[in-house]
Design a protein around this motif. Sequence first.
Motif, short mmCIF file in Angstrom:
data_model
loop_
_atom_site.label_atom_id
_atom_site.label_comp_id
_atom_site.label_asym_id
_atom_site.label_seq_id
_atom_site.Cartn_x
_atom_site.Cartn_y
_atom_site.Cartn_z
N ASP A 31 0.82 -1.21 0.00
CA ASP A 31 0.00 0.00 0.00
C ASP A 31 0.86 1.26 0.00
O ASP A 31 0.43 2.32 -0.48
CB ASP A 31 -0.93 0.02 1.21
N ALA A 32 2.08 1.15 0.53
CA ALA A 32 3.00 2.30 0.54
C ALA A 32 3.76 2.42 -0.78
O ALA A 32 4.55 3.35 -0.96
CB ALA A 32 3.99 2.16 1.69
N GLY A 33 3.53 1.47 -1.69
CA GLY A 33 4.19 1.52 -2.99
C GLY A 33 5.52 0.82 -3.04
O GLY A 33 6.24 0.91 -4.05
N ILE A 34 5.89 0.13 -1.95
CA ILE A 34 7.18 -0.55 -1.89
C ILE A 34 7.06 -1.96 -2.45
O ILE A 34 6.22 -2.74 -2.01
CB ILE A 34 7.69 -0.59 -0.45
N SER A 35 7.90 -2.27 -3.41
CA SER A 35 7.87 -3.59 -4.05
C SER A 35 8.73 -4.58 -3.26
O SER A 35 9.92 -4.34 -3.05
CB SER A 35 8.42 -3.50 -5.48
N PRO A 36 8.16 -5.70 -2.83
CA PRO A 36 8.96 -6.72 -2.13
C PRO A 36 10.14 -7.21 -2.97
O PRO A 36 11.18 -7.57 -2.42
CB PRO A 36 7.95 -7.84 -1.89
N ALA A 37 10.01 -7.19 -4.28
CA ALA A 37 11.09 -7.63 -5.16
C ALA A 37 12.28 -6.69 -5.11
O ALA A 37 13.40 -7.08 -5.48
CB ALA A 37 10.59 -7.76 -6.59
N LEU A 38 12.05 -5.46 -4.66
CA LEU A 38 13.13 -4.48 -4.58
C LEU A 38 13.58 -4.26 -3.14
O LEU A 38 14.09 -3.20 -2.79
CB LEU A 38 12.67 -3.15 -5.20
N GLU A 44 23.95 -4.84 -4.83
CA GLU A 44 24.06 -5.44 -6.17
C GLU A 44 22.87 -6.33 -6.48
O GLU A 44 22.42 -6.39 -7.63
CB GLU A 44 25.36 -6.24 -6.25
N ALA A 45 22.34 -7.01 -5.46
CA ALA A 45 21.17 -7.88 -5.68
C ALA A 45 19.98 -7.06 -6.16
O ALA A 45 19.27 -7.47 -7.10
CB ALA A 45 20.82 -8.62 -4.40
N VAL A 46 19.75 -5.92 -5.54
CA VAL A 46 18.63 -5.07 -5.95
C VAL A 46 18.93 -4.41 -7.29
O VAL A 46 18.03 -4.24 -8.12
CB VAL A 46 18.31 -4.02 -4.87
N ARG A 47 20.17 -4.05 -7.53
CA ARG A 47 20.53 -3.46 -8.83
C ARG A 47 20.20 -4.42 -9.97
O ARG A 47 19.68 -4.00 -11.01
CB ARG A 47 22.03 -3.13 -8.85
N GLU A 48 20.47 -5.71 -9.76
CA GLU A 48 20.16 -6.69 -10.80
C GLU A 48 18.66 -6.80 -11.03
O GLU A 48 18.20 -6.91 -12.18
CB GLU A 48 20.74 -8.06 -10.40
N ARG A 49 17.88 -6.75 -9.96
CA ARG A 49 16.43 -6.83 -10.11
C ARG A 49 15.87 -5.60 -10.83
O ARG A 49 14.95 -5.71 -11.64
CB ARG A 49 15.77 -6.99 -8.74
N LEU A 50 16.45 -4.45 -10.53
CA LEU A 50 16.03 -3.23 -11.22
C LEU A 50 16.38 -3.31 -12.71
O LEU A 50 15.58 -2.92 -13.56
CB LEU A 50 16.70 -2.01 -10.59
#
Length: 220
Positions: free
Chosen positions: A122-129, A147-153
Amino acid sequence: MSIRAVLFDIYGTLLRSDAGEIHPDPALRAEIAKAHAASPHPFPEVDIREIHAALNPGRTGDEIEKLSMEAEQRSNPVTAMEGAAETLESLKGRGLALGLISNAQFYTVPVLEKCIGKGLLDAGISPALCCFSYLERRAKPDAYLFEAVRERLAQNGIEANQVLYVGNDVRNDIEPARACGFLTALFAGDENSLRLRGRSLDGSGADHVIHDLREILKLV
């Protein structure tokens, strides 16, 4: 290039926290130190439930989680940082991708949700990020979390230089985020939480220094 994603630290940034990095309970400290010594990572992290379980054999999983949360509430009471909920809501309204990279435990997200008055989605935060230290068993400033989040982005077509990372700690937030290619904003709005690590604000290495989370809205 314009900012397409904003990532946040939690403690000291979205949540006001006066606790230090060392747990006040000597038994917990000793057990955590033992787990850290056995880790292959340069900046190890634990799942605090395992630490409490080692100190309280025979307790059920639910009892261990209750013990963990009670200990955290005693040692590290937190509240929402001023402007946190409003900033997230505004960024969500602008359609930016939002995420979290934080040293955290299993109770961190529920506590954050309670403090800002809504769930992550609801706050707009993606669990994948989101990338949390207790799940990876690696803590910031380990570059792996960033780096893990950079790859997902990147899988969603968002490049590192289109990402703004916001945190209160020069060593744990600004330096690894910059090394990952993200733009950075040092949150200096709470003097108890600010961690300059011997630097000055001007010499922090951050692309921006902000004193109110709502200043982010001017950067994106």
